[in-house]
Design a protein around this motif. Structure first.
Motif, PDB file in Angstrom:
ATOM      1  N   ASN A  15       0.801  -1.233   0.000  1.00  0.00           N
ATOM      2  CA  ASN A  15       0.000   0.000   0.000  1.00  0.00           C
ATOM      3  C   ASN A  15       0.831   1.280   0.000  1.00  0.00           C
ATOM      4  O   ASN A  15       0.514   2.229   0.717  1.00  0.00           O
ATOM      5  N   LYS A  16       1.861   1.298  -0.825  1.00  0.00           N
ATOM      6  CA  LYS A  16       2.704   2.506  -0.865  1.00  0.00           C
ATOM      7  C   LYS A  16       2.012   3.536  -1.758  1.00  0.00           C
ATOM      8  O   LYS A  16       2.461   3.825  -2.880  1.00  0.00           O
ATOM      9  N   THR A 172       6.394   6.043   2.940  1.00  0.00           N
ATOM     10  CA  THR A 172       7.223   6.257   1.754  1.00  0.00           C
ATOM     11  C   THR A 172       8.260   7.353   1.966  1.00  0.00           C
ATOM     12  O   THR A 172       8.915   7.768   1.016  1.00  0.00           O
ATOM     13  N   ALA A 173       8.379   7.828   3.201  1.00  0.00           N
ATOM     14  CA  ALA A 173       9.302   8.941   3.456  1.00  0.00           C
ATOM     15  C   ALA A 173      10.735   8.566   3.074  1.00  0.00           C
ATOM     16  O   ALA A 173      11.422   9.325   2.382  1.00  0.00           O
ATOM     17  N   VAL A 289       7.540  13.456   6.366  1.00  0.00           N
ATOM     18  CA  VAL A 289       6.429  12.725   6.971  1.00  0.00           C
ATOM     19  C   VAL A 289       5.451  12.356   5.863  1.00  0.00           C
ATOM     20  O   VAL A 289       5.029  13.220   5.092  1.00  0.00           O
ATOM     21  N   THR A 290       5.128  11.074   5.766  1.00  0.00           N
ATOM     22  CA  THR A 290       4.132  10.630   4.794  1.00  0.00           C
ATOM     23  C   THR A 290       2.750  10.788   5.418  1.00  0.00           C
ATOM     24  O   THR A 290       2.522  10.331   6.537  1.00  0.00           O
ATOM     25  N   HIS A 300       0.489  12.377   0.378  1.00  0.00           N
ATOM     26  CA  HIS A 300       1.569  13.359   0.377  1.00  0.00           C
ATOM     27  C   HIS A 300       2.793  12.875   1.125  1.00  0.00           C
ATOM     28  O   HIS A 300       2.689  12.089   2.068  1.00  0.00           O
ATOM     29  N   ASN A 301       3.946  13.403   0.703  1.00  0.00           N
ATOM     30  CA  ASN A 301       5.162  13.311   1.506  1.00  0.00           C
ATOM     31  C   ASN A 301       5.586  14.742   1.791  1.00  0.00           C
ATOM     32  O   ASN A 301       5.951  15.476   0.869  1.00  0.00           O
ATOM     33  N   TYR A 302       5.462  15.150   3.029  1.00  0.00           N
ATOM     34  CA  TYR A 302       5.760  16.530   3.400  1.00  0.00           C
ATOM     35  C   TYR A 302       7.072  16.631   4.129  1.00  0.00           C
ATOM     36  O   TYR A 302       7.415  15.765   4.940  1.00  0.00           O
TER      37      TYR A 302
END
Lengths: 442, 326
Positions: A15-16, A172-173, A289-290, A300-302
């Motif tokens: 589930n990426k 995913t980070a 942070v994912t 998102h990856n923030y």
């Protein structure tokens, strides 16, 4: 045949969902709450008073104890109070509250995008710098990095292992960092490896990240003794002992540390933080942070400044939290912690916020153990979870200890596999706590 | 409102119910074959057995334990089918199977507290009870007919194993009866004498492979069971081919395959560790051959599995999983 760990393991769907989302900067919040304890060990001691003006990257908490880490201001602005705050579990923790004004960085921090290859620090300076910059393990355990690499340790270490596995579903980070900052990560590995006098370095990446494997292999080729090891997809590959086995075939004995088998292991995200600390003079005050979940429309990856409240992070990402959300988790679904207090600040160790639907959030009712042995098959440590469950329920802790309950790494594979939906991991955690409490204090 | 709970927060979606459902599906080939070869009586016996097992469990849970019934988990259905597959398809079984079901569920399972607590395979407890209490009815075998040729024939002689046991006991040799043993083809397809579920090796193996694919069972128990039986019977056969049945007949006759894939693998009553499962399977295989060769009964699978069930707790103690960081 791809390498992997020795026994047990499970195959949850990965589930990426956010795997292809580039890292974005989260807008600055109006206020941050910087916890003084974002690491294992004693909280840092606050160096600021209400009314103080601080800059981005300024030291605001000093890790005075042996096991502690420095804390730096993630924003520029004015300290409003130095007080307790509540963490994700609702427990009070010391913190510094800062009202954000502008975004003024310390002038010592190199904000240029150029990649800096040469490191002109000598070995002991490297680890002093790592300590100064407040680097902790970003895989989740937040162990202070300078202690792990403690330069005065004379044990022979011949393997530096970098964990690029990210075996937790959804997160995913790290894989984004591997793809976007491959060179920086390799530079950091090379500097640390040489500074610590380690012969080999290897970075393990699971086969579900072909892009990262290809890119890292290409980049790593430019460095000495740096190997990229593609690994078979299996949880918990990113667990320390499992990853060491997968790459070196060494077994960390019960109750021992990686260093006892000549290995030091660090997360890929930590390596990127080390790069920034050594080459850019930048302390650890922000991280990737994912923010993800099946129930949310956008993934998102923030890049988040620590101290930003989880609520504002989630609300910026998905808007108002819909009623269909049942659970919000800090970290991945296998080992992450369900968040009780959404107002809690983000910390250095928080790699993901997983938003689960109500239907995914409720546990099935427990039924009787049918002795199918699936927990034994799943356990990567070769333990007997069903037995611990029974022993803990009957408060037979001495026997649980004898059966090596303390070997358990709490990966959750047993509870994940149990057809009777028994809360095996939870019972084992309880058992471990009871066993530890019974042991004589060192 | 948000939930807060301990990790892990996801689950494989596996459940007891699902595992039982897989076992049920795996038994369907045998069920179909038994109806093809034994006709209506196979259907009646199986249905009676399943209905009675479910009913007895429900009654005991409802009126003795005063707790919500767990019949829905499907384990009673599986026990009922296995019980039916272990009896001959004769009309007298229509009522005997009811007693068998009562013993299976009452003594074999519920007396110990229900699913997960029973030390012995409930279906085998029921079968052995019936075998001892109704020796004549339980060993009167209809010959399975090709379904094309119509009705099931009248009661006839013994199973291949019974035939051999009798011949040897009367001073004869295997060679005397070899012409009366079923052909290889009939073993595989199922036109030999025997219990409902054990007549077709093909159907049993198909079900076994399904269970392996669904990861309900592992290969360890069936393979070690069959392997040990093959080796011991092969050894005996090499010593004296006149007195001992050859290993291939040993595997294909009687309930050995059914036992190895469906009875010995019952998770509640078999060991949990890999090494323990191998020990268990080897024990079952050796005991089966020993009982068949020297025991009073021609067939030894049920007794062998029940005996190994009895030592399963000891095996669990003695053969633990291999620790990663020993």
């Amino acid at each position: 045949m791809l390498k992997t760990f020795a026994i047990g393991g499970i195959h949850p769907s990965d589930n990426k969902l956010a795997a292809n989302q580039p890292i974005e900067y989260l807008p600055l919040p109006q206020q941050v709450v910087v916890m003084m304890s974002q690491h294992i060990g004693a909280p840092a001691v606050s160096l600021v008073e209400p009314g103080d003006k601080v800059l981005v990257g300024q030291l605001i908490g000093e890790g005075k104890a042996f096991m502690s880490a420095n804390i730096h201001s993630p924003v520029s602005g004015v300290v409003t109070k130095v007080d307790m705050c509540r963490d994700i579990a609702g427990m009070p923790k010391p913190a510094v509250y800062i009202n954000v004004e502008g975004d003024e960085w310390l002038s010592t921090i190199d904000r240029s995008p150029e990649i800096k290859y040469e490191c002109n620090l000598d070995p002991s300076q490297v680890f002093d710098k790592i300590k100064e910059m407040g680097i902790v393990g970003l895989g989740g355990a937040t162990f202070p990095t300078h202690i792990k690499y403690a330069a005065n340790d004379d044990r022979n270490i011949d393997y530096l292992i970098v964990n690029g596995v990210e075996c937790e579903p959804y997160l995913t980070a790290d894989s984004r960092l591997l793809v976007e900052h491959a060179t920086e990560i390799c530079i950091a590995i090379d500097i640390v490896r040489q500074a610590r006098g380690i012969a080999h370095a290897a970075i393990g990446i699971e086969a579900n990240k072909p892009e990262a494997i290809a890119l890292m292999t290409q980049v790593a080729g430019r460095f000495e003794s740096l190997e990229v090891v593609p690994l078979k997809m299996k949880y918990p590959q990113g667990a320390e002992k499992q990853l060491i086995y997968a790459i070196t075939h060494r077994r960390v004995p019960s109750g021992k540390l990686p260093i006892d088998v000549g290995c030091i292991i660090s997360n890929a995200g930590t390596m990127f933080a080390i790069y920034e600390a050594l080459q850019k003079n930048k302390p650890l005050f922000e991280r990737v942070v994912t923010v993800t979940g099946k129930g949310v429309k956008t993934q998102h990856n923030y890049k988040v400044r620590v101290g930003t409240s989880i609520k504002s992070l989630v609300e910026f990402s998905i808007g108002e939290i819909p009623g269909s959300v049942g659970k919000i988790i800090s970290g991945g679904p296998m080992m992450g912690k369900a968040i009780f207090n959404l107002d809690a600040p983000t910390t250095k160790g928080m790699g993901g916020v997983l938003i689960m639907n109500e239907s995914e959030s409720v546990r099935q009712e427990e039924t009787t153990c049918i002795r199918c042995g699936k927990c034994l098959n799943a356990c990567p440590m070769g333990l007997e979870p069903y037995l611990f469950s029974a022993l803990v329920r009957h408060e037979r802790y001495a026997e649980a200890r004898q059966r090596n309950i303390l070997d358990c790494i709490e990966c959750g594979s047993c509870a994940y596999s149990c057809p009777a939906h028994k809360p095996l991991t939870s019972e084992i955690r309880l058992g471990k706590a009871k066993v530890r409490a019974m042991m004589p204090k060192k | 409102m948000l939930y807060v709970s301990d990790s892990p927060h996801i689950h494989s979606a596996d459940s007891t119910h699902l595992m039982m459902w897989h076992v049920f599906v795996a038994m369907l080939p045998m069920f179909v074959v038994s109806i093809l070869f034994f006709g209506l009586s196979a259907l009646i016996i199986t249905l009676t057995s399943v209905v009675c097992c479910c009913l007895f469990q429900w009654v005991i849970e409802r009126f003795v334990f005063h707790r919500p019934s767990m019949v829905g988990d499907g384990s009673a259905v599986v026990t009922g089918m296995l019980l039916a597959f272990n009896v001959p398809a004769t009309p007298s079984m229509y009522w005997i199977i009811i007693i068998g079901a009562l013993v299976s569920m009452g003594i074999g399972k519920m007396a110990f507290g229900g699913l997960g607590h029973n030390p012995f395979n409930p279906a085998l407890v029921g079968r052995v009870f019936m075998l001892i209490s109704f020796p004549v009815q339980m060993t009167t075998w209809p010959v399975a007919k090709q379904w094309i040729s119509g009705q099931v024939d009248a009661m006839t002689g013994p199973t291949p194993l019974g035939l051999i046991k009798e011949t040897i006991a009367n001073g004869g040799t295997i060679a005397d009866v070899s012409s009366q043993l079923p052909s290889w083809g009939s073993y595989v397809l199922g036109s030999m004498g025997g219990s409902l579920g054990e007549v077709s090796a093909l159907a049993i193996i198909a079900g076994g492979v399904y269970l392996l694919c669904c990861k309900v069972i592992t290969w360890r128990i069936p393979v070690s069971f069959i392997g040990a039986a093959f080796l011991l019977s092969g050894l005996l056969w090499l010593v004296d081919a006149d007195m001992y049945l050859d290993p291939l007949h040993t595997l294909l006759s009687g309930g050995l395959l059914l036992g190895a894939f469906f009875m010995a693998t019952d998770m509640v009553t078999s060991p949990m560790s890999h090494s323990g499962q191998l020990v268990f399977g080897i024990g079952c295989g050796l005991l089966t051959v020993v009982i068949r060769t020297w025991g009073a009964y021609p067939e030894g699978v049920s007794f062998a599995i029940l005996l190994m069930n009895a030592v399963t707790p000891l095996i669990n103690k003695g053969f633990r999983p291999k620790r990663f960081s020993a």
